[in-house]
Design a protein around this motif. Structure first.
Motif, short mmCIF file in Angstrom:
data_model
loop_
_atom_site.label_atom_id
_atom_site.label_comp_id
_atom_site.label_asym_id
_atom_site.label_seq_id
_atom_site.Cartn_x
_atom_site.Cartn_y
_atom_site.Cartn_z
N VAL A 38 0.82 -1.21 0.00
CA VAL A 38 0.00 0.00 0.00
C VAL A 38 0.85 1.25 0.00
N SER A 39 0.20 2.36 -0.33
CA SER A 39 0.80 3.68 -0.20
C SER A 39 0.06 4.43 0.90
N ALA A 40 0.80 5.11 1.77
CA ALA A 40 0.18 5.87 2.87
C ALA A 40 1.03 7.10 3.13
N ARG A 41 0.72 8.17 2.44
CA ARG A 41 1.55 9.38 2.46
C ARG A 41 0.84 10.50 3.22
N ILE A 42 1.56 11.16 4.14
CA ILE A 42 0.96 12.22 4.94
C ILE A 42 1.90 13.43 5.03
N ARG A 43 1.30 14.57 5.40
CA ARG A 43 2.05 15.79 5.70
C ARG A 43 1.68 16.24 7.11
N ALA A 44 2.64 16.78 7.85
CA ALA A 44 2.41 17.19 9.23
C ALA A 44 2.22 18.70 9.31
N VAL A 45 1.12 19.19 8.78
CA VAL A 45 0.89 20.63 8.72
C VAL A 45 0.55 21.20 10.09
N ARG A 46 -0.45 20.63 10.74
CA ARG A 46 -0.86 21.16 12.05
C ARG A 46 0.20 20.93 13.12
N ALA A 47 0.86 19.79 13.08
CA ALA A 47 1.88 19.51 14.08
C ALA A 47 3.00 20.54 14.03
N GLN A 48 3.37 20.94 12.83
CA GLN A 48 4.45 21.91 12.67
C GLN A 48 3.97 23.33 12.94
N ARG A 49 2.78 23.67 12.43
CA ARG A 49 2.28 25.04 12.57
C ARG A 49 1.79 25.33 13.98
N ASP A 50 1.01 24.43 14.55
CA ASP A 50 0.37 24.70 15.84
C ASP A 50 1.25 24.35 17.03
N LEU A 51 2.07 23.31 16.89
CA LEU A 51 2.87 22.84 18.03
C LEU A 51 4.36 23.17 17.89
N GLY A 52 4.79 23.59 16.70
CA GLY A 52 6.21 23.87 16.49
C GLY A 52 7.06 22.63 16.39
N TRP A 53 6.44 21.50 16.09
CA TRP A 53 7.17 20.22 16.00
C TRP A 53 7.93 20.13 14.69
N GLN A 54 9.18 19.66 14.76
CA GLN A 54 9.99 19.38 13.59
C GLN A 54 10.73 18.06 13.83
N PRO A 55 10.79 17.16 12.84
CA PRO A 55 11.53 15.92 13.04
C PRO A 55 13.03 16.16 13.07
N ARG A 56 13.73 15.38 13.87
CA ARG A 56 15.19 15.47 13.96
C ARG A 56 15.87 14.30 13.25
N HIS A 57 15.13 13.24 13.00
CA HIS A 57 15.68 12.05 12.33
C HIS A 57 14.90 11.87 11.02
N THR A 58 15.57 12.00 9.90
CA THR A 58 14.86 12.03 8.62
C THR A 58 15.20 10.88 7.67
N ASP A 59 16.20 10.07 8.00
CA ASP A 59 16.66 9.05 7.05
C ASP A 59 16.53 7.66 7.65
N MET A 60 15.45 6.98 7.31
CA MET A 60 15.22 5.63 7.83
C MET A 60 16.27 4.65 7.34
N LEU A 61 16.91 4.94 6.21
CA LEU A 61 17.91 4.03 5.66
C LEU A 61 19.20 4.00 6.48
N THR A 62 19.33 4.88 7.47
CA THR A 62 20.50 4.81 8.34
C THR A 62 20.50 3.54 9.18
N THR A 63 19.37 2.85 9.24
CA THR A 63 19.32 1.58 10.01
C THR A 63 19.88 0.41 9.22
N ILE A 64 20.03 0.57 7.90
CA ILE A 64 20.55 -0.52 7.07
C ILE A 64 21.91 -0.97 7.60
N GLY A 65 22.06 -2.27 7.75
CA GLY A 65 23.32 -2.83 8.21
C GLY A 65 23.38 -3.10 9.70
N GLU A 66 22.35 -2.68 10.45
CA GLU A 66 22.35 -2.97 11.89
C GLU A 66 22.34 -4.48 12.12
#
Length: 309
Positions: free
Chosen positions: A263-291
């Motif tokens: 499946v495809s499940a794509r979202i945007r965090a508009v309210r979380a960023q605008r209303d709460l000031g939330w920003q992600p600090r970890h953006t690359d899931m592929l950094t787990t490759i090789g664990e």
């Protein structure tokens, strides 16, 4: 703040309970067994003995004594529906806070591995995924309680990754154990928006601090098509990447796992960023490759972990 976490022994609920405790909150967590209670106690989290079936009354009692309740359990449809309804009834008029953990699986599109151009912000309409209709109904129940002496909110993250996760990267590693290749479904261009567990727990903290009554908040840090994940796993293990038909995928991941990987499940965090000031600090899931913990999943006969939309 006194916070009761339902699901405190799980992947997300456990990380959230530890995060809130580290912030100085008094955290209690639901424990179904003595060993689970002992584990919570060892982490500085006060256990509450009960479950979401016969002993749901103990859950409601604990909820009424807390300043805020977080529902982060991975329960079955009937359990979740009944528990969320009971929580809303128990907390209405108390001016407490209730936060429901949902997920972007509620808006998943069955594309059979194809890319979808559709991406949804918190306020965008969508057709719910039938298998997650109960979760969407739980969201609606919580949000509808706003204004009834209750401060309800919903947090809807993407695919959550981090230490100990059972997400798409781990599933691709498991496919190597089953087939000898790193697998994806169809074209493998379907994308499932993702977010790191630490960023999810920070969003909960912000929601508890300043989220609005009836607020719905997405958490997303990036997107990676499943074929890209498979190609990275293949490179890590020295195997090939391989496309599966939906029928073949069922043989590798089971019926539900095959659906999740297609499946495809794509979202945007508009309210979380605008209303709460939330920003992600970890953006690359592929950094787990090789664990190493992931590479072990590629060994034959590795049991499949729990999955959830």
């Amino acid at each position: 703040m006194n916070i009761f976490v339902i699901g405190a022994t799980g992947f997300v609920g456990g990380a959230l309970a530890r995060h809130l405790s580290a912030e100085g909150h008094a955290v209690t967590g639901l424990a179904r067994t003595g060993s689970a209670a002992a584990d919570l106690d060892s982490q500085g989290i006060t256990p509450v003995t009960g479950d979401l079936d016969e002993h749901r009354g103990a859950v409601m009692t604990a909820a009424r004594t807390a300043d805020a309740v977080v529902y982060a359990a991975q329960a079955g449809p009937e359990q979740e529906t009944a528990t969320v309804q009971d929580l809303v009834r128990a907390l209405t008029g108390t001016h407490r806070t209730l936060v429901l953990l949902s997920g972007n699986g509620v808006l998943a599109q069955r594309t059979a591995g194809a890319w979808s151009p559709d991406v949804f912000a918190e306020d965008d309409p969508f057709t719910p995924e039938p298998l997650a209709a109960y979760r969407k109904a739980a969201e609606d129940t919580v949000i509808a309680a706003a204004g009834n002496g209750l401060r309800p909110m919903v947090v809807r993250p993407g695919l959550i990754w981090g230490p100990g996760d059972h997400g798409h990267v781990s599933m691709v590693y498991r496919s190597v154990a089953a087939t000898g290749a790193a697998c994806y479904v169809g074209e493998g261009l379907n994308t499932y928006s993702h977010v790191h567990i630490d960023d999810v727990t920070r969003l909960f903290s912000l929601a508890l601090e300043k989220g609005r009554h009836g607020g719905l908040y997405h958490a997303v840090a990036g997107e990676i098509p499943n074929r890209w994940i498979a190609e990275c796993v293949a490179a890590d293990l020295g195997v090939t990447a391989h496309s599966l038909t939906p029928e073949e995928a069922t043989g590798v991941w089971g019926e539900f796992g095959a659906l999740v990987m297609a499946v495809s499940a794509r979202i945007r965090a508009v309210r979380a960023q605008r209303d709460l000031g939330w920003q992600p600090r970890h953006t690359d899931m592929l950094t787990t490759i090789g664990e190493e913990r992931l590479r072990r999943l590629a060994l034959p006969q590795t049991p499949v972990g729990p999955l959830s939309l």
